[in-house]
Design a protein around this motif. Structure first.
Motif, mmCIF file in Angstrom:
data_model
loop_
_atom_site.group_PDB
_atom_site.id
_atom_site.type_symbol
_atom_site.label_atom_id
_atom_site.label_comp_id
_atom_site.label_asym_id
_atom_site.label_seq_id
_atom_site.Cartn_x
_atom_site.Cartn_y
_atom_site.Cartn_z
ATOM 1 N N LEU A 41 -5.525 -6.783 0.724
ATOM 2 C CA LEU A 41 -5.473 -5.634 0.296
ATOM 3 C C LEU A 41 -7.023 -4.692 0.184
ATOM 4 C CD1 LEU A 41 -3.950 -2.996 -0.814
ATOM 5 C CD2 LEU A 41 -4.457 -3.615 -3.574
ATOM 6 N N GLN A 42 -7.812 -6.388 0.283
ATOM 7 C CA GLN A 42 -9.160 -5.603 -0.746
ATOM 8 C C GLN A 42 -9.655 -5.442 0.943
ATOM 9 O OE1 GLN A 42 -11.329 -7.980 -3.778
ATOM 10 N NE2 GLN A 42 -13.419 -7.163 -3.491
ATOM 11 N N PHE A 87 -8.489 5.347 -6.376
ATOM 12 C CA PHE A 87 -6.894 4.092 -5.875
ATOM 13 C C PHE A 87 -6.455 3.942 -7.039
ATOM 14 C CE2 PHE A 87 -5.345 -0.268 -4.732
ATOM 15 C CZ PHE A 87 -4.994 0.855 -3.091
ATOM 16 N N ARG A 128 -4.371 7.950 5.024
ATOM 17 C CA ARG A 128 -5.458 6.967 3.667
ATOM 18 C C ARG A 128 -4.642 6.348 2.833
ATOM 19 N NH1 ARG A 128 -8.745 8.020 -0.605
ATOM 20 N NH2 ARG A 128 -7.682 9.518 -1.398
ATOM 21 N N MET A 129 -4.842 5.367 2.790
ATOM 22 C CA MET A 129 -4.513 4.957 1.438
ATOM 23 C C MET A 129 -4.548 5.052 -0.338
ATOM 24 S SD MET A 129 -4.866 0.743 3.135
ATOM 25 C CE MET A 129 -4.539 -0.355 1.563
ATOM 26 N N ASP A 133 -10.613 0.850 5.411
ATOM 27 C CA ASP A 133 -9.875 1.951 5.257
ATOM 28 C C ASP A 133 -9.635 2.419 6.246
ATOM 29 O OD1 ASP A 133 -10.262 4.834 4.562
ATOM 30 O OD2 ASP A 133 -11.867 5.394 6.135
ATOM 31 N N LEU A 163 -11.392 -4.728 -7.049
ATOM 32 C CA LEU A 163 -11.692 -3.194 -6.728
ATOM 33 C C LEU A 163 -13.159 -2.942 -6.678
ATOM 34 C CD1 LEU A 163 -8.228 -2.793 -5.419
ATOM 35 C CD2 LEU A 163 -9.893 -3.230 -4.294
ATOM 36 N N SER A 189 -15.729 -1.459 -3.883
ATOM 37 C CA SER A 189 -15.165 -1.665 -2.628
ATOM 38 C C SER A 189 -14.281 -0.567 -2.015
ATOM 39 C CB SER A 189 -14.598 -2.991 -2.367
ATOM 40 O OG SER A 189 -13.792 -3.228 -3.232
ATOM 41 N N GLY A 190 -13.955 -0.447 -3.427
ATOM 42 C CA GLY A 190 -12.409 0.860 -2.776
ATOM 43 C C GLY A 190 -13.054 2.102 -3.346
ATOM 44 N N PRO A 248 1.153 -1.124 -0.011
ATOM 45 C CA PRO A 248 0.000 0.034 -0.317
ATOM 46 C C PRO A 248 0.602 1.569 -0.167
ATOM 47 C CG PRO A 248 -0.916 -1.114 1.686
ATOM 48 C CD PRO A 248 0.354 -1.876 1.702
ATOM 49 N N ARG A 269 -5.902 2.956 8.058
ATOM 50 C CA ARG A 269 -5.095 4.376 7.478
ATOM 51 C C ARG A 269 -3.990 4.612 9.016
ATOM 52 N NH1 ARG A 269 -8.795 9.150 6.382
ATOM 53 N NH2 ARG A 269 -10.386 8.634 5.188
ATOM 54 N N ILE A 300 -8.517 -1.939 2.073
ATOM 55 C CA ILE A 300 -9.632 -1.025 1.761
ATOM 56 C C ILE A 300 -10.947 -1.175 2.576
ATOM 57 C CG2 ILE A 300 -10.905 -0.292 -0.240
ATOM 58 C CD1 ILE A 300 -8.234 -1.075 -1.686
#
Length: 793
Positions: A781-782, A626, A567-568, A788, A618, A621-622, A559, A790, A785
């Motif tokens: 990763l999903q 991104f 935030r990512m 959230d 993603l 969901s993201g 990430p 951080r 995300i």
């Protein structure tokens, strides 16, 4: 006293004497029916007086008077005289003969009496030619059936027309002249083509003579069919013209004992040799031969001529001006009707240019066109001989592979003309360092190979290669510039390191690869340990190709975090290899091999497709902004169709271009800035984001840096690992430089709280590293995300 008319019997027989036709006189004189005569032989009806001694073939009775006895149907034996004449036939038709049989009376009548008694009507009808009588108005008075057949007219139509109407209009003046000449001078001859009523054309030779019938002046004559002769003459004229016009030299010689004297040469012979027909007529063609060469070929020609046989040969002759030329020669015999060879026809083709071209091709087949050095084919031949000699004599030989260092940089920086100049100069220097008995070869773009023979000690080989290394690194002048080449040398000894061409070459190649891996511009000898290293590398290459095709690769994601919001905002795609034997391998273990072998291209394609597939998963969901960044190899960037290929991948996965960030190293950009600028501009126009990776480790030109259409610069992790003041200064300068160029700055490899604090204090935009998160799977990763996750503030 009236002399009884003598029946005139006429037979037509073939070359063996079989009867194929006859007239009524034959039946009348012998009393035989047609059924009796048909299928019989002349000897069945005639007993020749000379047959008891030595029977003569029918051909040998031509133009001599024979006597014999005619066997009649009622048993009578009638003494007869026989005259044989060959019938006029065309080429290719069977030979036939006319046999005239005249009874002999006890008292031989005079010639005039015999003529008086000849049955003229029968004779005219069996003549092997046309017969006609015409008056002064050119009307027919008398003719035979052969004329009717030629004119395709019935008997009743024959007297009605002027005979001139039987001929082509252009021939008529000549025919009138011939007829007038017969009337005025007693005889004439001419050739003309008679045209039948239905279009049949017959070429004829006419003989005319003046006579009178009932006091009426007239001309009688014969017309012999010469169609076949005309056809043969036309064929001869065509062949003569072909010989005259041929581009090949043609010689016709006459056999005189063991000699062959020239009778004719065509213009091509005169052009090729420089000799005219008048200069060579009567001479033996051997005067053309070049002295001291092609001895075996000339002997083979002489033997074939002595046997009166054809022969082909390639040899050298001499032109009139003394110039030697190559010619391909074919000689064939020509026989007369009796099968005796009387002449030879020779066809000479000047192949001098072809021979020179062939010699050039042979040279090119074994030599490099640019440098003139031996190529791979000749190298293998020379190496095979050298290995055999070393095994036989107990000496030492060496095979050295030389690969010029950074030759692509020379081509890119100075141009391909400069690269060619460097290659030619290196080739010259290598030749100067080597002996005549050794071999210098060029086997690739910047690869040279040396075969060093007959050495007593390895130290001698080392000293020679040391001199070669020092020679190569000397500057090469090019225009107003100087180019300094370098070389990596790998050496294998034979027969120690191999007893075959393949083994020795593999050993030398392995040594050269090792030399390059040690930093280039050095010389390494082959060893057993080195062989193991190279073997492992080859296994790795083969396995990597299989891994790409067999789904053994995995894509992890590290990430990226925005330092202001925590935030990512994205992730970097990092490839891993799930090796079936060695477990999970990091990129450092296989990416260099992929780059060297070209496998980086299919590997890079796989990474792009997987990253786009992850973005597709993603979706929803993201965050929509991104971004996944992918490392781009130099070989990928240089592909002509890469932009179009990337666009197709994005389209297939329905990914927006701005969601993909391509990371290119600083050294890639500066290796060929102009080329890189063009590629990046095309990518930027497509909408993808661009990042300079490992920034600060290369030698960027600020003028280029501000022109490159990039969005982000990434500070290399090496500056964070060392916490001294110098590196801190560099970090602050890079961040300030990036912001002044309106670029985002990201630091990679952030591991500690102190590093994070330093970057926040100096206004760095983004970070990535294990402090926040190591590289994780796409599922993890999903999940991050979705939760959230951080960076703590």
């Amino acid at each position: 006293m009236n002399v009884s008319p003598l029946p005139l019997a006429v037979f037509v027989v073939d070359a063996d004497g079989a009867i194929i036709n006859w007239n009524k006189g034959c039946e009348k004189l012998a009393g035989h029916t047609p059924a009796d005569i048909r299928g019989s032989h002349l000897d069945d009806l005639i007993a020749f007086d000379d047959a008891a001694n030595a029977p003569l073939p029918i051909e040998e009775r031509i133009d001599i008077e024979s006597t014999g006895t005619l066997r009649c149907m009622d048993g009578r034996q009638v003494p007869v005289r026989l005259t044989v004449a060959r019938q006029a036939v065309g080429p290719g038709q069977p030979v036939s003969h006319t046999v005239i049989v005249i009874p002999r009376s006890p008292t031989v009548p005079s010639r005039y009496a015999l003529v008086q008694d000849v049955p003229v009507a029968e004779l005219i009808e069996v003549l092997p030619c046309l017969f006609y009588v015409i008056d002064q108005s050119r009307r027919l008075l008398l003719w035979n059936h052969q004329l009717e057949d030629a004119l395709e007219r019935p008997c009743e139509d024959m007297p009605n027309d002027d005979v001139l109407s039987f001929f082509n209009e252009r021939d008529r003046p000549r025919i009138v002249q011939s007829i007038m000449e017969a009337f005025e001078h007693g005889a004439s001859s001419h050739e003309a083509e008679m045209i039948g009523k239905e279009g049949k054309r017959t070429a004829l030779l006419f003989h005319c003579a003046r006579t009178s019938l009932g006091g009426l002046p007239c001309v009688f004559g014969t017309g012999l069919d010469i169609s076949q002769r005309k056809k043969a003459e036309h064929g001869l004229r065509l062949r003569e013209r072909a010989i005259y016009s041929s581009v090949n030299a043609i010689i016709i010689t006459c056999c005189v004992g063991t000699e062959n004297h020239i009778e004719y040469v065509n213009p091509a012979f005169e052009h090729i040799t420089g000799y005219t027909l008048s200069e060579v007529r009567g001479r033996d063609p051997r005067f053309l031969q070049a002295d001291g060469v092609d001895v075996n070929e000339r002997q083979r020609i002489r033997e074939a001529l002595a046997r009166r046989q054809g022969v082909r040969a390639v040899l050298r002759n001499v032109r009139k001006n003394g110039e030697v030329f190559w010619n391909e020669m074919r000689i064939d015999p020509v026989a007369n009707g009796d099968g005796e060879v009387t002449h030879f026809v020779g066809v000479l083709n000047d192949i001098t240019t072809a021979k020179h071209y062939e010699r050039r091709l042979r040279h090119l087949a074994h030599h490099d066109a640019l440098t003139g050095l031996a190529n791979r084919t000749l190298l293998q031949e020379k190496l095979h001989l050298a290995i055999s000699e070393a095994q036989r004599d107990g000496g030492i030989g060496a095979l050295a592979f030389l690969d010029l260092d950074n030759f692509k940089h020379i081509n890119d920086s100075f141009g391909h003309d400069a690269g060619d100049a460097v290659l030619r100069e290196i080739a010259r220097r290598l030749r100067d360092c080597m002996r005549e008995t050794d071999t210098v070869a060029r086997v690739g773009g910047d690869e040279f190979v040396l075969v060093i023979k007959d050495q007593q000690h390895v130290a001698e080989i080392g000293a020679l290669l040391d001199r070669i290394g020092r020679s190569i690194v000397m500057p090469v002048p090019f225009g107003r510039q100087e180019i300094v080449p370098g070389t990596s040398i790998g050496v294998a000894l034979f027969p120690r390191d191999g007893d075959s061409v393949d083994r020795v070459m593999r050993a030398a190649d392995a040594a050269m690869y090792h030399a390059k891996s040690l930093g280039k511009n050095n010389c390494q000898f082959y060893s057993a340990q080195l062989s193991q290293v190279v073997h492992q590398r080859l296994l790795l290459e083969a396995s990597l190709g299989r891994a790409i095709r067999g789904h053994e690769l995995l894509l992890y994601y590290q990430p990226k975090v925005d330092l202001r919001s925590g935030r990512m905002i994205g992730a970097e795609a990092l490839v891993r290899w799930n090796h079936p034997e060695q477990g999970l391998l990091a990129p450092a273990n296989f990416i260099p091999v992929a780059e060297q072998t070209g496998l980086i291209v299919p590997l890079g394609d796989w990474v792009l497709c997987e990253a786009c597939a992850a973005l597709q998963q993603l979706r929803g969901s993201g965050p929509s902004d991104f971004v996944i960044s992918v490392n781009l190899a130099a070989r990928q960037l240089r592909q002509r169709e890469f932009v179009a290929h990337l666009a197709e991948i994005l389209k297939v996965h329905e990914v927006a271009p701005e969601q993909i960030e391509l990371e290119v190293t600083e050294s890639q950009l500066m290796d060929n800035p102009a080329e890189a600028m063009e590629a990046l501009t095309d990518l930027k126009a497509m909408g993808v984001r661009l990042s300079i990776d490992d920034f600060g480790t290369g030698y960027s030109s600020l003028s280029y840096l501000q022109k490159f259409p990039v969005d982000v610069i990434k500070i290399d992790r090496s500056f964070l690992v060392k916490s001294d003041d110098d590196h801190a200064v560099i970090m602050r300068a890079i961040i300030a430089l990036g912001h002044s160029l309106k670029l985002k700055v990201i630091a990679e490899g952030v591991e500690t709280q102190d590093q994070l604090a330093f970057l926040r204090d100096h206004d760095c935009d983004q970070i990535q590293g294990n402090y926040f998160s190591p590289a994780v799977s796409s599922v993890a990763l999903q999940d991050m995300i979705a939760r959230d996750t951080r960076l703590p503030s």
